[in-house]
Design a protein around this motif. Structure first.
Motif, PDB file in Angstrom:
ATOM      1  N   THR A 220       0.876  -1.225  -0.205  1.00  0.00           N
ATOM      2  CA  THR A 220      -0.272  -0.125  -0.004  1.00  0.00           C
ATOM      3  C   THR A 220       0.824   1.695   0.104  1.00  0.00           C
ATOM      4  O   THR A 220       1.795   0.976   0.749  1.00  0.00           O
ATOM      5  CB  THR A 220      -1.182  -0.192   1.611  1.00  0.00           C
ATOM      6  OG1 THR A 220      -1.694  -1.155   1.294  1.00  0.00           O
ATOM      7  CG2 THR A 220      -1.445   1.042   1.362  1.00  0.00           C
ATOM      8  N   ALA A 221       0.740   2.511  -0.424  1.00  0.00           N
ATOM      9  CA  ALA A 221       0.882   3.606  -1.168  1.00  0.00           C
ATOM     10  C   ALA A 221       0.487   4.462  -0.285  1.00  0.00           C
ATOM     11  O   ALA A 221      -1.102   4.309  -0.922  1.00  0.00           O
ATOM     12  CB  ALA A 221       1.559   3.410  -2.186  1.00  0.00           C
ATOM     13  N   TRP A 222       0.311   5.271   0.765  1.00  0.00           N
ATOM     14  CA  TRP A 222       0.070   6.043   0.907  1.00  0.00           C
ATOM     15  C   TRP A 222       0.234   7.401   0.330  1.00  0.00           C
ATOM     16  O   TRP A 222       1.476   8.018   0.165  1.00  0.00           O
ATOM     17  CB  TRP A 222      -0.414   6.412   2.362  1.00  0.00           C
ATOM     18  CG  TRP A 222      -0.636   5.661   3.289  1.00  0.00           C
ATOM     19  CD1 TRP A 222       0.030   3.968   3.830  1.00  0.00           C
ATOM     20  CD2 TRP A 222      -2.434   5.548   3.809  1.00  0.00           C
ATOM     21  NE1 TRP A 222      -0.931   3.715   4.848  1.00  0.00           N
ATOM     22  CE2 TRP A 222      -1.730   4.082   4.547  1.00  0.00           C
ATOM     23  CE3 TRP A 222      -2.841   6.021   3.990  1.00  0.00           C
ATOM     24  CZ2 TRP A 222      -3.565   3.862   4.584  1.00  0.00           C
ATOM     25  CZ3 TRP A 222      -4.095   6.092   4.030  1.00  0.00           C
ATOM     26  CH2 TRP A 222      -4.965   4.899   4.677  1.00  0.00           C
ATOM     27  N   LEU A 223      -0.288   8.588   0.049  1.00  0.00           N
ATOM     28  CA  LEU A 223       0.205   9.711  -0.981  1.00  0.00           C
ATOM     29  C   LEU A 223      -0.304  10.465  -0.003  1.00  0.00           C
ATOM     30  O   LEU A 223      -1.995  10.684  -0.378  1.00  0.00           O
ATOM     31  CB  LEU A 223      -0.494   9.578  -2.257  1.00  0.00           C
ATOM     32  CG  LEU A 223      -0.533   8.590  -3.274  1.00  0.00           C
ATOM     33  CD1 LEU A 223      -1.300   9.167  -4.312  1.00  0.00           C
ATOM     34  CD2 LEU A 223       0.874   8.255  -3.431  1.00  0.00           C
ATOM     35  N   ALA A 224       0.404  11.475   0.481  1.00  0.00           N
ATOM     36  CA  ALA A 224      -0.374  13.161   0.854  1.00  0.00           C
ATOM     37  C   ALA A 224      -0.211  14.135   0.261  1.00  0.00           C
ATOM     38  O   ALA A 224       1.567  14.519  -0.105  1.00  0.00           O
ATOM     39  CB  ALA A 224       0.555  13.162   2.530  1.00  0.00           C
TER      40      ALA A 224
END
Length: 398
Positions: A220-224
């Motif tokens: 999972t990639a979290w993009l902020a």
């Protein structure tokens, strides 16, 4: 095979250790004692590079992202340079520290980022109509160290929104351009101006994908976002944290958006002493801290005062899913609960620059306590009044 790929990096350099700018005596750091319930930081050391220091024929600067690959004992440093001379690029480097010292980085290579055509991305002053000039901001190695994910804030002037991409480390070739949800697309004609009510929605120019984190299982990639979407409300000011920013989980394999949370920003810590002086605060980086938490770096700037940096820890389960909400408003969501880890003004540093990159480095050896270590890097904006600053700090958990 991986070793062979690594040896084929776009431009290999002989070991090239940066000379550090002479250090300034440190101030007295704040206490990081057992009375603090949240994790906290203990400064190990800080070094700064000479302005526009040359590595592989390029000027080092604009370092906006950093990550560490334990398999190759190598860091990756992403530059957001959009100049007329040097291409979009990343650097490989080695960074060494002990429990009490940080050595200047040793640069080992330059990776030129390439677009869909296989050619290096053009610079802003050499841009071609219909071809993006990316604004690289955050980077994370993919498993094995043969490729990495990186984000771009986009090129709104040419109609390109924020992006998440996968690139091969060996030659900088583009492996994948993720299709982000439609809500990430910029409004037509968006130029960062606050919208009239109901007129615009979507991200603000130059306030988009500043942070990137990978879950521990790397699925999972979290993009902020750096700042709030226009329909969610105003930017932070000294009087208010403004609207929350969105942090979105993306499945690395399928590209599907899984979940989204709202993160509440602090107000800008200082009002400007200059009448009408510019102020801002936003998320400059995120990092996974186990499976259930993210570290969130807030970076603020006030004209006439300078940069302020704070590190927070958030519990993912504390926030409701905002993925299906067209606009954030009081009462329709629960923002992430956050706990202060460190105010960089209290670390004992004589100066804190524009910190934009954050990564886990190797832990300290067992004889030094074995604690985890965070490595930070600053974006100097190629401004001689700023510095490319590296900071290492022990991450203490009580």
């Amino acid at each position: 095979m991986l070793a062979a790929l690594w040896a084929a990096t776009a431009l290999l350099l002989p070991a090239c250790t940066a000379p550090a700018v002479p250090p300034t005596p440190q101030a007295t750091p704040s206490d990081c004692g057992a009375q603090q319930a949240a994790p906290c930081l203990r400064l190990i050391g800080a070094v700064a590079l000479p302005h526009r220091w040359n590595v592989g024929g390029t000027a080092v600067g604009g370092l906006s992202g950093v990550d560490y690959d334990a398999a190759h004992d190598q860091y990756l440093l992403l530059s957001d340079d959009r100049s007329a001379v040097d291409p979009a690029r990343a650097y490989t480097a080695r960074i060494r520290y002990t429990a009490d010292t940080l050595a200047p980085p040793t640069f080992t290579g330059v990776i030129t980022l390439r677009g869909p055509s296989g050619q290096p991305y053009a610079s802003r002053l050499r841009a071609v109509d219909g071809v993006e000039v990316p604004d690289p901001e955050a980077v994370r190695w993919l498993p094995g160290g043969g490729a990495f994910l990186w984000t771009s804030e986009g090129d709104f002037a040419r109609g390109f929104g924020p992006a998440l991409r996968a690139t091969r480390a060996a030659d900088g070739a583009l492996l994948r351009d993720y299709a982000l949800p439609a809500a990430f697309a910029p409004a037509k004609g968006e130029k960062s101006a606050p919208p009239a009510k109901g007129e615009k929605s979507g991200p603000r120019d130059n306030a988009t994908l500043e942070g990137l984190a990978l879950s521990p299982d790397e699925r999972t990639a979290w993009l902020a976002m750096e700042g709030p979407w226009m329909q969610d409300g105003p930017r932070a000011t000294p009087a208010s944290g403004g609207a929350p920013v969105r942090i979105t989980a993306i499945d690395v394999e399928t590209g599907r958006a899984l979940r989204q949370i709202a993160y509440p920003l602090d107000p800008v810590p200082h009002a400007s002493p200059v009448p009408g002086g510019y102020t801002t605060n936003g998320v400059s980086e995120i990092l996974a801290d186990g499976t259930d938490h993210l570290l969130v770096l807030e970076r603020a700037y006030t004209l006439g005062v300078g940069t302020s940096v704070r590190l927070y820890r958030i519990a993912l389960a504390s926030a409701s899913d905002t993925l299906g909400l067209p606009a954030l408003a009081a009462g329709n969501h629960t923002p992430a609960a956050k706990a202060l880890v460190a105010d960089f003004a209290q670390l004992g540093l004589p100066h804190v620059d524009n910190i934009e990159g954050m990564a886990w480095g190797p832990p300290l050896p067992p004889e030094a306590g074995g604690a985890r270590v965070l490595v930070f890097v600053s974006d100097d904006n190629f401004n001689p009044a700023q510095t490319t600053q590296f900071i290492a700090a022990e991450y203490r958990v009580h």
